[in-house]
Scaffold this motif. Sequence first.
Motif, mmCIF file in Angstrom:
data_model
loop_
_atom_site.group_PDB
_atom_site.id
_atom_site.type_symbol
_atom_site.label_atom_id
_atom_site.label_comp_id
_atom_site.label_asym_id
_atom_site.label_seq_id
_atom_site.Cartn_x
_atom_site.Cartn_y
_atom_site.Cartn_z
ATOM 1 N N LEU A 287 0.833 -1.205 0.000
ATOM 2 C CA LEU A 287 0.000 0.000 0.000
ATOM 3 C C LEU A 287 0.868 1.255 0.000
ATOM 4 C CD1 LEU A 287 -3.204 0.712 1.899
ATOM 5 C CD2 LEU A 287 -1.342 2.260 2.278
ATOM 6 N N VAL A 288 1.873 1.280 0.882
ATOM 7 C CA VAL A 288 2.705 2.478 0.999
ATOM 8 C C VAL A 288 3.508 2.687 -0.279
ATOM 9 C CG1 VAL A 288 4.378 3.642 2.447
ATOM 10 C CG2 VAL A 288 2.839 1.994 3.459
ATOM 11 N N LEU A 291 1.310 3.974 -3.005
ATOM 12 C CA LEU A 291 0.893 5.350 -2.787
ATOM 13 C C LEU A 291 1.997 6.324 -3.182
ATOM 14 C CD1 LEU A 291 -1.827 6.054 -1.720
ATOM 15 C CD2 LEU A 291 -0.736 6.637 0.437
ATOM 16 N N ARG A 300 -3.466 1.365 -3.433
ATOM 17 C CA ARG A 300 -3.923 2.725 -3.679
ATOM 18 C C ARG A 300 -5.440 2.785 -3.713
ATOM 19 N NH1 ARG A 300 -2.063 7.102 -7.714
ATOM 20 N NH2 ARG A 300 -3.183 5.818 -9.187
ATOM 21 N N TYR A 302 -7.355 0.870 -1.968
ATOM 22 C CA TYR A 302 -7.749 0.801 -0.566
ATOM 23 C C TYR A 302 -7.633 2.170 0.086
ATOM 24 C CZ TYR A 302 -8.275 -1.166 4.084
ATOM 25 O OH TYR A 302 -8.732 -1.474 5.327
ATOM 26 N N TYR A 303 -6.529 2.827 -0.201
ATOM 27 C CA TYR A 303 -6.289 4.136 0.406
ATOM 28 C C TYR A 303 -7.365 5.137 -0.010
ATOM 29 C CZ TYR A 303 -4.060 8.543 1.529
ATOM 30 O OH TYR A 303 -3.807 9.794 2.015
ATOM 31 N N SER A 304 -7.655 5.189 -1.317
ATOM 32 C CA SER A 304 -8.651 6.188 -1.721
ATOM 33 C C SER A 304 -10.027 5.790 -1.214
ATOM 34 C CB SER A 304 -8.646 6.410 -3.238
ATOM 35 O OG SER A 304 -8.481 5.215 -3.913
ATOM 36 N N THR A 307 -10.147 7.022 2.325
ATOM 37 C CA THR A 307 -10.287 8.478 2.422
ATOM 38 C C THR A 307 -11.713 8.900 2.126
ATOM 39 O OG1 THR A 307 -8.362 8.283 1.022
ATOM 40 C CG2 THR A 307 -8.728 10.395 2.030
ATOM 41 N N LEU B 149 -3.684 -2.286 6.829
ATOM 42 C CA LEU B 149 -5.002 -2.072 6.238
ATOM 43 C C LEU B 149 -6.060 -1.980 7.325
ATOM 44 C CD1 LEU B 149 -5.045 -4.393 3.085
ATOM 45 C CD2 LEU B 149 -3.947 -2.216 3.448
ATOM 46 N N ILE B 152 -5.876 1.320 9.128
ATOM 47 C CA ILE B 152 -6.487 2.394 8.338
ATOM 48 C C ILE B 152 -8.004 2.333 8.463
ATOM 49 C CG2 ILE B 152 -6.880 3.200 5.979
ATOM 50 C CD1 ILE B 152 -4.014 2.480 5.353
ATOM 51 N N LEU B 250 0.121 8.715 6.257
ATOM 52 C CA LEU B 250 -0.967 8.465 5.323
ATOM 53 C C LEU B 250 -2.189 9.328 5.620
ATOM 54 C CD1 LEU B 250 -0.777 4.577 5.150
ATOM 55 C CD2 LEU B 250 -0.007 6.194 3.438
#
Lengths: 346, 315
Positions: A287-288, A291, A300, A302-304, A307, B149, B152, B250
Amino acid sequence: MSQYIVRRLLQAVPMLLILSMMFFFIIEKAPGGPMVALSRAKRIDPEVREAMRRQFGLDQPLPMRYVIWLFGNDWMTVDTDGDGLTDSYGTRKGILRGDFGYSIRTKKPVLVEIGDRLGNTIYLMTATLLVTGIVAIPIGILSAIRQYSAFDITATTLSFMGQAIPEFWLGLILILIFYATLENPFTGEPLFPPGGMHTIGEPFSIADRIHHLILPVTMGMVGWVAWYSRFLRSSMLEVINQDYIRTARAKGQNERIVLYRHALKNALIPLITMFALDFPYIFAGSLVVELIFSWPGMGRLYYSAATSRDFPVLLGILIIGAGIIIISNLLADIGYAFLDPRVRYD
Amino acid sequence: MTEITSLDSTQAAIESAAAYRPPESMTSLVWRRFRRHPGAIAGAIILSIIVISVILAPLSPYDPLKSDIKNRFQPPSIEHPMGTDGLGRDLLTRVLYGGRISIFVGLMVMAITLVIGIPIGSIAGFFGGWVDNILMRIIDAALSLPTLLVLILLSALLRESDLPFVENNNVMTIAFVIGILAWPTVARLVRAVFLVFREMEYVTASHALGASDFKIMTGDILPNGFGPIIVEATLEVGYAIMEESTLSFLGFGIMPPTPSWGNLLSNAQEHLSQYPWLAIFPGLMIFFTIISINYIGDGLRDALDPYKVISTLEE
């Protein structure tokens, strides 16, 4: 052996069920779950809200919602117009039949969203793991057979450093050095691209792909090289001191064969278990990397999704991730039993 | 004649008494071994410097939160050893205040993992059977989670919550979230200690003398695990600092304006080529803190290893 495999497979099923329940409950019950968005949304007439709750199936008791989430609701009648009466069959198929719902953000099916990215993540992870192995295994072997040599001490120090570098910071520093500072002496362009999988608008070329892989792979592998080279070193040292190695040497066996055929083979076995235990971290670590290097992968996504609080996507990735992790654990256990005859199957 | 012999023997007794050294205490033994590990000593010194400067952060002439637009993006200089950020705040001051948060989170996570992990590991290892089975399944499931994960996800969920104690993703929430995922490692370690020692004869003797289960667990078995538990707890602090900084980087950890080592870096990528100091210094602090902690952990592992302590005794 096959009995062992079947039993391990059966053990994996309740594990996945427990995990899926955990995820489902976290998301349904935690403060800030999907209901909060609905209940906070502007000013909704209580009657309208009740109707919406019925339409979304949120009036059902929690265990029932879990069952629907798992198996779908096309076998039961649901209340589509929210008037309190069930009128037609549901359309959800449940995650067991691959229906993870729709992304709140893009309205596309979650599985399609994930499918678009999964390949890119696997591509990056495979490259990272391959390079990790190529670098870490020789370092581990050399450190072990030349214990306390200058090489070993340097490798130990570097390994301590590698394990202490925050991964995301390493990525920033790599970009700072290889994109912002160093230039290609022939073209004057930055030495490496700061992100992406390939140059946009150019035809596919392996050189371009590799060019884009080098920095993300370096960022992803440093911590793992540090860790696995140490692990292999101690595993190798343990094997080298075994009686059968002394026997092999005593009978005049060539030292190379002793080290690589007898010692290394056995020293690599524990590495497989270690790898399986680390797999969740490797999976999450991408993930990092994704990103920082704008890699269009699952991380990415997952990250968006996190958010924008797109819970169906988050849940889908977690479930699929947990599935991949459990299967990799299983394969490692089976591989271990296969490689090490001392492991009993009962 | 007899007089002389007795004199001789008295003399010998006095000499041997003079040569006798009282047995060295455990603490001084461990300290003697720890001192021999150059990495551990260097780590202890660097970590002490970091901790002391972080404690003394309020002595800085600058305010960590107040912006000073005239001085934005100043490169490192005498007045601002680490430069200033996009709002003109002194980066060194922010790094020191951020260190308070990051180190505090590390210590809190350590406390949480010990408070949850030791009892659960003890119970699983001591009672065995179905209790152990259930607890181990939970531990296995927790260990097979992709930690970052889940962190987060939890952080995204808690951010929206109305619960008073988790408001604004404050420091305690982040420590709690990291700790709740980190305890299984400690539990597994403690369980392993119990599995080894519960079959020992002195434990059977303790049972026979009528000691309660609780007394045996806490008084007879658990102390054997102090060495590995101390090492694990030390490393846990570094692990937690790493997790916190990644999460904050993050945007799912400590929220600005409160500085932490992670969130100081979160805007660094966009300014990387013009203002590289913003990326370099906070990261170096994380790096030095974690490498010091890891070296201290390594030194403690060697120093607390009972077999090595015995071999030192025999030297």
